[in-house]
Scaffold this active site. Sequence first.
Site, PDB file in Angstrom:
ATOM      1  CE  LYS A  42      -4.333  -1.749   2.079  1.00 55.67           C
ATOM      2  NZ  LYS A  42      -5.300  -1.784   3.154  1.00 55.67           N
ATOM      3  NE  ARG A  93      -8.141  -8.384   1.601  1.00 57.97           N
ATOM      4  CZ  ARG A  93      -8.039  -7.574   0.668  1.00 57.97           C
ATOM      5  NH1 ARG A  93      -7.053  -6.726   1.025  1.00 57.97           N
ATOM      6  NH2 ARG A  93      -8.505  -7.682  -0.195  1.00 57.97           N
TER       7      ARG A  93
END
Length: 285
Positions: free
Chosen positions: A231, A265
């Site tokens: 991210k 995740r």
Amino acid sequence: MAKDTFLNRKVILNSKGKLIDLSSPAVMAILNLTPDSFYANSRINSVDEALKATENFLNEGAKFIDIGAYSSRPGAVDITTDEELQRLIPVVEAITKEFPDALISIDTFRAKVAEETVSAGAHLINDISAGNLDEQMFETVAKLQVPYIIMHMKGTPQNMQENPTYHNIVDEVSTYFSEKLAVLKSLGVKDIIIDPGFGFAKTISHNYELLQQMEQLNSFELPILVGFSRKSMITKVLNNKSADALNGTTVLNTSALLKGAKILRVHDVKEAIECITLTERIKNP
């Protein structure tokens, strides 16, 4: 040291009678069915590609396969419920047939999608909006009796990064979860996972402040899922691209595991499994 130092934490989940053990941390592999996912290398364009990716994820040690057909990156294009289902159902059915023991999570905020994918074989619902974007979601999950992942987010994927502000982010995230959990428990939802929502309606500073104090969320005595994988909270600090953010992902995953995270995740399963193995060894030398 005990394997799970948070002794009262819920570690066994029930999905339609199928028990899921989270006494040790687990990996949730990301299976993107979206053409505009922020990480291009993760995009899946066919059922065959989805099956090959799932096989690889399972062989590398993933416990969950999280399938998403609606991109939740900042500014993502909205798609209809029917289009989301058209992408999801064939893949869920194929994975259920080919890998009957695989635990399938569905990344959706829509109650209809949740209901139809669970009917097709899915085992968990992963809702980035914790019911905020579909008022029917909580009642639907209560009826389905599958584990439900609730994430903290303000707004929608289209506007969530428009100047997000907090007086005290940890307190506000904790209050958010307290309110959501009270409603869910009143409806009879028993198996809940919380996700702090790193990268969702948060600045870079918000993300790192939340991670720094993440152990406070253990007070809920529920499994915590974290999603840092490649991210911008990594790439903007390191001044690199998502394709080069695996090492940064591992660093943040390690920190989260040491603070009590139970599910990672990720796009990269093998590296996350290694991260868990070594972190567990730190806890239990």
